[in-house]
Design an enzyme around this catalytic site. Sequence first.
Site, PDB file in Angstrom:
ATOM      1  N   PRO A   1       0.793  -1.231   0.000  1.00  0.00           N
ATOM      2  CA  PRO A   1       0.000   0.000   0.000  1.00  0.00           C
ATOM      3  C   PRO A   1       0.827   1.284   0.000  1.00  0.00           C
ATOM      4  O   PRO A   1       1.841   1.377   0.680  1.00  0.00           O
ATOM      5  CB  PRO A   1      -0.821  -0.104   1.295  1.00  0.00           C
ATOM      6  N   ASN A   2       0.345   2.223  -0.782  1.00  0.00           N
ATOM      7  CA  ASN A   2       0.876   3.582  -0.910  1.00  0.00           C
ATOM      8  C   ASN A   2       2.179   3.668  -1.696  1.00  0.00           C
ATOM      9  O   ASN A   2       2.667   4.763  -1.976  1.00  0.00           O
ATOM     10  CB  ASN A   2       1.049   4.242   0.474  1.00  0.00           C
TER      11      ASN A   2
ATOM     12  N   ARG B 142       5.335  10.780  -2.699  1.00  0.00           N
ATOM     13  CA  ARG B 142       4.863  10.561  -1.340  1.00  0.00           C
ATOM     14  C   ARG B 142       5.986  10.850  -0.356  1.00  0.00           C
ATOM     15  O   ARG B 142       7.061  10.222  -0.434  1.00  0.00           O
ATOM     16  CB  ARG B 142       4.454   9.097  -1.220  1.00  0.00           C
TER      17      ARG B 142
ATOM     18  N   TYR C 299      10.990   8.963   1.667  1.00  0.00           N
ATOM     19  CA  TYR C 299      11.074   7.892   0.660  1.00  0.00           C
ATOM     20  C   TYR C 299      11.811   8.304  -0.619  1.00  0.00           C
ATOM     21  O   TYR C 299      11.965   7.486  -1.519  1.00  0.00           O
ATOM     22  CB  TYR C 299       9.665   7.399   0.320  1.00  0.00           C
TER      23      TYR C 299
ATOM     24  N   ASN D  97       8.074  -5.340  -0.545  1.00  0.00           N
ATOM     25  CA  ASN D  97       7.899  -4.207   0.360  1.00  0.00           C
ATOM     26  C   ASN D  97       6.414  -4.161   0.703  1.00  0.00           C
ATOM     27  O   ASN D  97       5.584  -3.716  -0.107  1.00  0.00           O
ATOM     28  CB  ASN D  97       8.348  -2.904  -0.310  1.00  0.00           C
TER      29      ASN D  97
ATOM     30  N   ALA E 120       2.931  -0.529   5.110  1.00  0.00           N
ATOM     31  CA  ALA E 120       2.438  -0.561   6.492  1.00  0.00           C
ATOM     32  C   ALA E 120       1.862  -1.923   6.883  1.00  0.00           C
ATOM     33  O   ALA E 120       1.790  -2.244   8.084  1.00  0.00           O
ATOM     34  CB  ALA E 120       1.390   0.529   6.697  1.00  0.00           C
TER      35      ALA E 120
ATOM     36  N   HIS F 194       3.650  -4.169   9.421  1.00  0.00           N
ATOM     37  CA  HIS F 194       3.520  -4.010  10.869  1.00  0.00           C
ATOM     38  C   HIS F 194       2.185  -4.511  11.412  1.00  0.00           C
ATOM     39  O   HIS F 194       1.962  -4.489  12.617  1.00  0.00           O
ATOM     40  CB  HIS F 194       3.702  -2.529  11.234  1.00  0.00           C
TER      41      HIS F 194
ATOM     42  N   ASP G  51       1.096 -15.276   7.061  1.00  0.00           N
ATOM     43  CA  ASP G  51       0.635 -16.652   6.807  1.00  0.00           C
ATOM     44  C   ASP G  51       0.812 -17.020   5.336  1.00  0.00           C
ATOM     45  O   ASP G  51       1.178 -18.155   5.011  1.00  0.00           O
ATOM     46  CB  ASP G  51      -0.838 -16.803   7.201  1.00  0.00           C
TER      47      ASP G  51
ATOM     48  N   GLU H 126      12.104  -9.452   2.591  1.00  0.00           N
ATOM     49  CA  GLU H 126      11.413  -8.232   3.039  1.00  0.00           C
ATOM     50  C   GLU H 126      12.317  -7.029   2.771  1.00  0.00           C
ATOM     51  O   GLU H 126      13.491  -7.052   3.148  1.00  0.00           O
ATOM     52  CB  GLU H 126      11.157  -8.350   4.549  1.00  0.00           C
TER      53      GLU H 126
ATOM     54  N   HIS I 235      12.548  -2.535   2.774  1.00  0.00           N
ATOM     55  CA  HIS I 235      11.998  -1.216   3.072  1.00  0.00           C
ATOM     56  C   HIS I 235      12.968  -0.155   2.586  1.00  0.00           C
ATOM     57  O   HIS I 235      14.183  -0.297   2.766  1.00  0.00           O
ATOM     58  CB  HIS I 235      11.792  -1.035   4.583  1.00  0.00           C
ATOM     59  N   LEU I 236      12.414   0.905   2.022  1.00  0.00           N
ATOM     60  CA  LEU I 236      13.247   2.030   1.597  1.00  0.00           C
ATOM     61  C   LEU I 236      13.841   2.740   2.806  1.00  0.00           C
ATOM     62  O   LEU I 236      15.041   3.052   2.849  1.00  0.00           O
ATOM     63  CB  LEU I 236      12.404   3.024   0.792  1.00  0.00           C
ATOM     64  N   SER I 237      12.992   3.040   3.774  1.00  0.00           N
ATOM     65  CA  SER I 237      13.441   3.759   4.964  1.00  0.00           C
ATOM     66  C   SER I 237      13.970   2.760   5.999  1.00  0.00           C
ATOM     67  O   SER I 237      13.691   1.567   5.920  1.00  0.00           O
ATOM     68  CB  SER I 237      12.269   4.552   5.564  1.00  0.00           C
TER      69      SER I 237
ATOM     70  N   ARG J 117      12.572   4.831  13.000  1.00  0.00           N
ATOM     71  CA  ARG J 117      11.318   5.587  12.927  1.00  0.00           C
ATOM     72  C   ARG J 117      10.437   5.275  14.146  1.00  0.00           C
ATOM     73  O   ARG J 117      10.923   4.803  15.154  1.00  0.00           O
ATOM     74  CB  ARG J 117      10.630   5.279  11.595  1.00  0.00           C
TER      75      ARG J 117
ATOM     76  N   ARG K  87       6.732   0.934  13.882  1.00  0.00           N
ATOM     77  CA  ARG K  87       7.370   0.398  12.667  1.00  0.00           C
ATOM     78  C   ARG K  87       8.536  -0.530  12.990  1.00  0.00           C
ATOM     79  O   ARG K  87       9.134  -1.121  12.101  1.00  0.00           O
ATOM     80  CB  ARG K  87       7.859   1.543  11.770  1.00  0.00           C
TER      81      ARG K  87
HETATM   82  C1  DQA Z   1       8.081   1.234   4.162  1.00  0.00           C
HETATM   83  C2  DQA Z   1       8.093   1.456   5.675  1.00  0.00           C
HETATM   84  C3  DQA Z   1       6.713   1.248   6.267  1.00  0.00           C
HETATM   85  O1  DQA Z   1       6.740   1.473   7.663  1.00  0.00           O
HETATM   86  C4  DQA Z   1       5.735   2.215   5.648  1.00  0.00           C
HETATM   87  O2  DQA Z   1       4.436   2.000   6.133  1.00  0.00           O
HETATM   88  C5  DQA Z   1       5.754   2.199   4.155  1.00  0.00           C
HETATM   89  C6  DQA Z   1       7.042   2.093   3.476  1.00  0.00           C
HETATM   90  C7  DQA Z   1       9.444   1.575   3.525  1.00  0.00           C
HETATM   91  O3  DQA Z   1       9.660   1.166   2.380  1.00  0.00           O
HETATM   92  O4  DQA Z   1      10.274   2.253   4.132  1.00  0.00           O
HETATM   93  O5  DQA Z   1       4.729   2.319   3.512  1.00  0.00           O
HETATM   94  O6  DQA Z   1       7.803  -0.126   3.912  1.00  0.00           O
END
Ligand code: DQA
Length: 149
Positions: free
Chosen positions: A17-18, A25, A30, A82, A85, A88, A95, A106, A108-110, A115, A119
């Site tokens: 998502p997002n 964004r 990011y 990725n 959210a 978390h 599952d 897994e 993550h950019l950040s 944070r 997270r």
């Molecule tokens: C994220 C980190 C997550 O906590 C956040 O909700 C995202 C992006 C990252 O790529 O840093 O949507 O997965």
Amino acid sequence: MDSNATPHRKILILNGPNLNLLGRREPETYGRTTAEDIMAMIRASYPGREFEYFQSNHEGDLIDTLHRVGYDTDNYQGVVFNAGAYTHTSLALADAIAAIDIPVVEVHLSNVFAREEIRHRSLIASVCMGSVSGFGPDSYILGVKALVG
Ligand code: DQA
């Protein structure tokens, strides 16, 4: 290619998502790189490999996609995921990852550990091959490297 060589299987880059909004964004967190840019970087880093991209804002679509590729071991080698959210919050995604037959990395950019505390917890980490966090677009490249060596 040598006709006797086993062709490489595909790698799925899966965004939750997002992440369709990457590039516009919260750029301070990011960056300005779009998902399209990230795919171009990945393809340039691994020219001999085939990558598929899928993004969804819907948990069920992500689960369906993991099921689709996760048992297709003839065609897919692994997933760089990725989960945004949902990382978390989603036991259902954990599952799904646990259920399938191909490895999931897994990413993550950040740096999620630098944070907010919410997270710091990943529900998917324990069922993934490993986790990469905090290297911006390079997190995806490192995720691919973990899968292909
Ligand atoms: C994220 C980190 C997550 O906590 C956040 O909700 C995202 C992006 C990252 O790529 O840093 O949507 O997965």
